[in-house]
Design a protein around this motif. Structure first.
Motif, mmCIF file in Angstrom:
data_model
loop_
_atom_site.group_PDB
_atom_site.id
_atom_site.type_symbol
_atom_site.label_atom_id
_atom_site.label_comp_id
_atom_site.label_asym_id
_atom_site.label_seq_id
_atom_site.Cartn_x
_atom_site.Cartn_y
_atom_site.Cartn_z
ATOM 1 N N ASP A 201 88.133 23.807 169.244
ATOM 2 C CA ASP A 201 88.349 23.031 170.465
ATOM 3 C C ASP A 201 87.140 22.147 170.755
ATOM 4 O O ASP A 201 86.163 22.109 169.984
ATOM 5 C CB ASP A 201 88.658 23.951 171.649
ATOM 6 C CG ASP A 201 87.550 24.978 171.908
ATOM 7 O OD1 ASP A 201 86.395 24.754 171.485
ATOM 8 O OD2 ASP A 201 87.854 26.014 172.546
ATOM 9 N N ASP A 202 87.181 21.448 171.877
ATOM 10 C CA ASP A 202 86.113 20.505 172.216
ATOM 11 C C ASP A 202 84.776 21.208 172.436
ATOM 12 O O ASP A 202 83.725 20.665 172.098
ATOM 13 C CB ASP A 202 86.498 19.701 173.462
ATOM 14 C CG ASP A 202 87.667 18.748 173.204
ATOM 15 O OD1 ASP A 202 87.767 18.237 172.071
ATOM 16 O OD2 ASP A 202 88.473 18.533 174.123
ATOM 17 N N ASP A 203 84.797 22.406 173.001
ATOM 18 C CA ASP A 203 83.549 23.145 173.204
ATOM 19 C C ASP A 203 82.896 23.488 171.864
ATOM 20 O O ASP A 203 81.661 23.417 171.724
ATOM 21 C CB ASP A 203 83.816 24.437 173.986
ATOM 22 C CG ASP A 203 84.138 24.168 175.452
ATOM 23 O OD1 ASP A 203 83.794 23.072 175.941
ATOM 24 O OD2 ASP A 203 84.745 25.039 176.088
ATOM 25 N N GLN A 204 83.702 23.857 170.895
ATOM 26 C CA GLN A 204 83.157 24.154 169.565
ATOM 27 C C GLN A 204 82.630 22.902 168.876
ATOM 28 O O GLN A 204 81.634 22.950 168.161
ATOM 29 C CB GLN A 204 84.229 24.837 168.718
ATOM 30 C CG GLN A 204 84.537 26.262 169.165
ATOM 31 C CD GLN A 204 85.765 26.829 168.489
ATOM 32 O OE1 GLN A 204 86.874 26.309 168.632
ATOM 33 N NE2 GLN A 204 85.579 27.898 167.735
ATOM 34 N N LYS B 140 84.857 13.833 176.383
ATOM 35 C CA LYS B 140 84.273 15.170 176.372
ATOM 36 C C LYS B 140 82.753 15.179 176.225
ATOM 37 O O LYS B 140 82.165 16.233 175.996
ATOM 38 C CB LYS B 140 84.896 15.994 175.242
ATOM 39 C CG LYS B 140 86.410 16.157 175.346
ATOM 40 C CD LYS B 140 86.807 16.885 176.619
ATOM 41 C CE LYS B 140 88.324 17.052 176.710
ATOM 42 N NZ LYS B 140 88.719 17.761 177.941
ATOM 43 N N LEU C 186 81.299 20.444 170.478
ATOM 44 C CA LEU C 186 80.007 20.207 171.139
ATOM 45 C C LEU C 186 78.919 21.097 170.538
ATOM 46 O O LEU C 186 77.769 20.672 170.397
ATOM 47 C CB LEU C 186 80.127 20.458 172.638
ATOM 48 C CG LEU C 186 80.748 19.327 173.474
ATOM 49 C CD1 LEU C 186 81.068 19.815 174.882
ATOM 50 C CD2 LEU C 186 79.819 18.116 173.526
ATOM 51 N N GLU C 187 79.280 22.322 170.187
ATOM 52 C CA GLU C 187 78.314 23.217 169.546
ATOM 53 C C GLU C 187 77.898 22.687 168.177
ATOM 54 O O GLU C 187 76.725 22.767 167.788
ATOM 55 C CB GLU C 187 78.911 24.617 169.419
ATOM 56 C CG GLU C 187 79.074 25.337 170.746
ATOM 57 C CD GLU C 187 79.783 26.674 170.598
ATOM 58 O OE1 GLU C 187 80.057 27.067 169.439
ATOM 59 O OE2 GLU C 187 80.049 27.328 171.624
ATOM 60 N N GLN D 159 75.571 16.159 179.433
ATOM 61 C CA GLN D 159 75.643 16.926 178.186
ATOM 62 C C GLN D 159 74.698 16.350 177.138
ATOM 63 O O GLN D 159 74.053 17.093 176.390
ATOM 64 C CB GLN D 159 77.085 16.931 177.676
ATOM 65 C CG GLN D 159 78.036 17.768 178.523
ATOM 66 C CD GLN D 159 79.490 17.511 178.200
ATOM 67 O OE1 GLN D 159 79.896 16.371 177.988
ATOM 68 N NE2 GLN D 159 80.279 18.574 178.143
ATOM 69 N N SER E 180 75.550 19.911 168.800
ATOM 70 C CA SER E 180 74.251 20.452 169.176
ATOM 71 C C SER E 180 73.465 20.908 167.955
ATOM 72 O O SER E 180 72.270 20.615 167.813
ATOM 73 C CB SER E 180 74.439 21.624 170.137
ATOM 74 O OG SER E 180 73.203 22.236 170.450
ATOM 75 N N LEU F 119 83.866 12.556 170.336
ATOM 76 C CA LEU F 119 83.897 13.290 171.595
ATOM 77 C C LEU F 119 83.951 12.342 172.791
ATOM 78 O O LEU F 119 84.655 12.602 173.775
ATOM 79 C CB LEU F 119 82.677 14.209 171.691
ATOM 80 C CG LEU F 119 82.716 15.444 170.781
ATOM 81 C CD1 LEU F 119 81.346 16.099 170.696
ATOM 82 C CD2 LEU F 119 83.752 16.451 171.270
#
Length: 364
Positions: free
Chosen positions: A25-28, A289, A30-31, A294, A34, A284
């Motif tokens: 998903d989008d959170d992953q 996102k 972003l990880e 962020q 990062s 993203l």
């Protein structure tokens, strides 16, 4: 060449890879971004430290962040990694301490981490030798009935080495659960990949009976999917796989290298347009996102990691002179004992002050 995110940050349909990242998903994402931002900063800081005389050498990974992050994040903790000397981003993600990673390149230690703590072997300087180690380890996994795998990282230049081809012969013959992950960064030091192979490197593995994929190595999502594809094969008894991650070494081969002597500016600029970090950022942002807050958090994390790395490197104590003989053999060895005796007598030949300084591990 398989791809899920284009160079402009737009989504690409790939029926083979897509099923392997349906859970991302989008959170992953972003990880993953990062991770890439942080290891790029590690690379920049380490390069600066080498230029300032704090490291003896450094092998830059600039431009290869997606290949390293996408592959390592597809692995399980009990999968064993056999790296080259460039997978310092992989080591960071595996949990190795920053000061430990730097210790190898400072000349203070033979390795920067305990291989059995992180399931990652020591950096391999001999080109291609780690593929033999990975294949042997994978054969052992099969004999022990384990469901984990071994992964060998290698560069395009290594595919010209006999060790790599011997490894693929044994891996295919014994259906070993090993993944050969080739980062084709287009340059084996100063020799272009086109000189070594007139066909895509992924085309070599099928000749040994090993399935292969050629994936966009600057597309972190595609690399994640491709590595999961290979890992699934390995864990289900499908045997070895070969991945060619097509990427580009935007920096020097090592800090002892001058890439301007063998490659043109036009080529470098072309690949800057395919930057793996900029690509995921654009993807993203296109999905709404990734905002300014962020972005600031990503940079703050990278700054903190860089500060920790620099402090750990600069404040690292030098090893005591006699420690060079530690951990060479598990038991006594006559030749090593003789060398130790000669070195002790050599140190004793200095004045008391000089001997004390040497004993404390300070360079004279």
């Amino acid at each position: 060449m398989h791809q899920l995110i284009g160079a402009d940050g737009t989504s690409v349909v790939d029926e083979l890879l897509a099923p392997f990242v349906t859970d991302v998903d989008d959170d992953q994402l972003l990880e993953l971004l990062s991770d890439m931002v942080v290891i790029r900063r590690i690379d920049a800081e380490a390069t600066a430290l080498q230029r300032q005389g704090q490291l003896a050498l450094w092998p830059p990974m600039l431009g290869q962040e997606a290949a390293q992050i996408g592959s390592v994040r597809a692995l399980e903790d009990d999968d064993f990694i056999f790296p080259t000397y460039r997978e310092n981003g992989v080591a960071y993600c595996r949990g190795a301490k920053l000061a430990g990673i730097m210790s190898t390149w400072r000349g203070s230690a033979n390795t920067g981490w305990d291989p059995y703590e992180f399931n990652m072997a020591t950096p391999q300087i001999i080109i291609g030798a780690q593929t033999l180690h990975a294949t042997g380890y994978a054969m052992g996994l099969t004999m022990d009935g384990k469901e984990s795998l071994a992964i060998a990282y290698l560069g395009d230049g290594a595919t010209s080495q006999g060790d790599v081809h011997e490894s693929m012969v044994f891996a295919a013959s014994f259906q070993a659960p090993v993944v050969f992950f080739c980062q084709n960064n287009h340059w084996a030091i100063s020799e272009p990949v086109g000189l070594q192979s007139h066909v895509p490197l992924a085309g070599r593995a099928p000749g040994y009976g090993i399935p292969s994929l050629r994936v966009d190595g600057n597309d972190v999502l595609a690399v994640l999917a491709a590595t999961r594809w290979a890992a699934t094969r390995a864990r289900s008894g499908g045997g070895p796989s070969f991945i060619e991650a097509v990427t580009y070494r935007m920096g020097a081969h090592t800090t002892a290298d001058d890439p301007t002597r063998y490659r043109g500016v036009t080529e470098l600029e072309e690949w800057r347009g395919k930057d793996p970090i900029a690509r995921l950022r654009a993807f993203l942002q296109g999905r709404g996102k990734l905002d300014a807050g962020q972005e600031a958090a990503l940079e703050a994390k990278a700054d903190a990691v860089a500060a920790e790395l620099r402090a750990g490197c600069i404040n690292m104590p030098d090893p005591a002179p006699m420690s060079i003989f530690d951990n060479v053999y598990t038991s006594g060895h006559a030749i090593l004992d003789r060398q130790r005796d000669h070195y002790e007598r050599y140190l004793a030949s200095f004045s008391g002050t000089e001997v004390d300084a040497l004993a404390e591990g300070n360079r004279s």
